[in-house]
Enzyme design. Structure first.
Site, mmCIF file in Angstrom:
data_model
loop_
_atom_site.group_PDB
_atom_site.id
_atom_site.type_symbol
_atom_site.label_atom_id
_atom_site.label_comp_id
_atom_site.label_asym_id
_atom_site.label_seq_id
_atom_site.Cartn_x
_atom_site.Cartn_y
_atom_site.Cartn_z
ATOM 1 N N GLU A 1 0.839 -1.200 0.000
ATOM 2 C CA GLU A 1 0.000 0.000 0.000
ATOM 3 C C GLU A 1 0.876 1.252 0.000
ATOM 4 O OE1 GLU A 1 -3.619 1.912 2.712
ATOM 5 O OE2 GLU A 1 -2.190 0.524 3.631
ATOM 6 N N LYS B 1 -9.865 0.997 -1.765
ATOM 7 C CA LYS B 1 -9.913 0.782 -0.318
ATOM 8 C C LYS B 1 -11.278 1.236 0.184
ATOM 9 C CE LYS B 1 -7.147 1.364 3.870
ATOM 10 N NZ LYS B 1 -5.878 1.910 4.430
ATOM 11 N N CYS C 1 -5.178 -3.221 3.160
ATOM 12 C CA CYS C 1 -4.857 -3.010 4.575
ATOM 13 C C CYS C 1 -6.065 -3.137 5.515
ATOM 14 C CB CYS C 1 -4.178 -1.654 4.731
ATOM 15 S SG CYS C 1 -3.287 -1.450 6.298
#
Length: 507
Positions: free
Chosen positions: A264, A339, A373
């Site tokens: 990321e 995300k 993440c």
């Protein structure tokens, strides 16, 4: 005497017939005239010797399983026994068929309770897999049904057997050996008064079956993953960053990897030139490179023949900033993932918004998913991807401290277990002293697995050295996931109580 006797599983031979006949007569006392003639056994052995199995104990035939191969596409599920076997010459048998059809299984009464039937069924399954046939199918008797016929329909009877409220010596055994009821057939076997001439059409699917196909453009079953544990450091310019990207792509592709995963916001070093600006302005400055990096990654994917998971990069859409990444396939096509869950720090420092795209992606190595993440800490998201057929979940992450890393890793391991998939996580290490909010990094990239006999006992296929720039190359076997899904010690995907709860994607 039986306890010390030698048990031999082998192919039936014509010379076994006299002992075979004794076992048949003893096994079918309710139908004393229903046994195979010597001519029929000879025909079966000559046509399909590997499909005729027997268990021998002290030179006696203790059990037997007979089968043929049929092209099941030529029949429908409402066939009867005589139609499917093709008479005493077994004319329906063909080496070019797609189904192993069971025509008889029996165990001599004296040897029952020794789990010999299970051995025969397992041998049939191995034969089905070896011959690359789609399934095992047969019509199963339900001999205890006559005791309940006045009060229960065949369907209700089968339901009660499944719930173990009623024991049927044939159906109960077949269900315990991973066969499922495809339908109920009326008038299947003439003279079967115990079953009222009903039969259950039983099926066991060969999860390893593959259709004959061309040698090119096939989906791989053993997939090689390359993970980049990226060192955060200052680069003199954009070209220097691209040079480091190409180094890793080149190195990993030299090992014939199918995928390479970057972390990321791996391109954060380019923010150093914007450090005099506010944090929201700096992240917008970094986003100016995203489209250029996408084109670079697409070029590398083609040139190095590798599928690239680009980690993530900032992307402005309208007035909002998103954290996105790309799957760049080696055929030149690409997809964007976003995300979905933004951390409090991302929201307050950079003004980022959560994305709206949640989907699996088809690749030449099967379906994959990508979560960035924090997203992996929400189990609903990966469960939706698993329901869409995901086999490998890629998680590019960025964590500054070890406790933040532990959250990602522990949750990723849970996702591997509960969704019966592989999870690959890759993060950055090192520090960026001239970039606000990106000063320190902690990472130990890894490939995580379910926890069952076919996988590592700790659920970790491989790990990189903590906080050291490196690559991790790992092979994962997708066939092991199929086996786990159907025959695992526990079956998380199959055993969900959908009668009590459900999960639905709104968009």
């Amino acid at each position: 005497m039986i306890d010390s006797a030698k048990i031999e599983l082998r192919n039936l031979q014509v010379k076994d017939y006299e002992e075979l006949k004794i076992s048949m007569v003893k096994s079918y006392q309710a139908m004393p005239d229903e046994y195979w003639s010597k001519g029929e056994i000879k025909t079966l052995v000559n046509k399909f010797p590997e499909g005729q199995l027997c268990i021998v104990i002290d030179n006696r035939i203790a059990g037997c399983a007979l089968s043929i191969i049929v092209n099941y596409d030529k029949f429908d599920d409402n066939h009867n026994y005589d139609e499917i076997i093709g008479g005493e010459n077994f004319s329906t048998h063909t080496k070019n068929g797609n189904v192993l059809y069971g025509i008889d299984v029996f165990i001599h009464p004296e040897f029952r309770g020794m789990r010999l039937g299970r051995r025969l069924y397992e041998a049939r399954k191995e034969l089905c897999e070896h011959l690359n046939l789609k399934a095992i199918i047969f019509g199963g008797r339900i001999p205890n049904y006559s005791k309940y016929a006045e009060e229960l329909t065949p369907k209700k009877y089968i339901e009660k057997v499944k719930l173990q409220e009623i024991h049927d010596p044939v159906l109960s055994f077949q269900l315990s050996n991973d066969f499922h009821v495809k339908k109920v057939i009326k008038g299947y076997l003439s003279g079967d008064h115990e079953s009222k001439e009903f039969a259950t059409l039983m099926e066991w699917n060969n999860i390893y079956y593959t259709k004959p196909q061309k040698l090119v453009n096939t989906t791989k079953t053993v997939v090689r993953l390359g993970l980049v544990q990226w060192q955060m450091r200052l680069f003199k310019d954009y070209d220097a960053l691209v040079s480091q990207i190409e180094f890793f792509v080149d190195a990993v592709s030299n090992y014939q990897s199918d995928f390479i995963l970057f972390p990321e916001l791996f391109n954060a070093p380019l923010m150093a030139q914007f450090n005099h600006l506010s944090e929201p302005e700096a992240i917008r400055g970094l986003s100016d490179y995203t489209e250029r990096l996408l084109e670079t990654f697409r070029e590398f994917a083609i040139n190095y023949n590798i599928n690239i998971i680009t980690g993530s990069m900032p992307l402005p859409v309208g007035e909002h900033m998103y954290n996105v990444g790309y799957l760049c396939r080696r055929d030149g096509s690409y997809e964007r993932y976003e995300k979905l869950h933004i951390t409090p720090a991302e929201e307050t420092a950079w003004g980022m918004k959560g994305g709206n795209k949640l989907e699996t992606f088809d690749t030449d190595c099967g379906k994959i998913g990508v979560l960035i993440c924090y997203d992996v800490e929400f189990p609903e998201v990966s469960r939706i991807l698993a329901e869409e057929g995901m086999n490998i979940l890629f998680v590019p992450f960025m964590t500054d401290t070890q406790n933040g890393y532990s959250r990602v890793k522990i949750c990723a391991q849970a996702r591997a277990v509960e969704n019966e998939c592989y999870v690959a996580i890759a993060g950055s290490v090192g520090n960026l002293p001239k970039v606000d909010n990106m000063d320190i990094q902690y990472s130990q990239s890894a490939v995580l697995t379910p926890s069952d006999f076919a996988f590592p006992v700790n659920g970790i296929k491989a790990e990189a050295t903590p906080n050291t720039e490196s690559t991790l190359l790992v092979d994962v076997d997708l066939d092991l996931l199929k086996e786990l899904h159907n025959f695992g010690s526990v079956r998380n995907m199959k055993d969900r109580r959908k009668d009590l709860y459900s999960l639905k994607k709104k968009k």
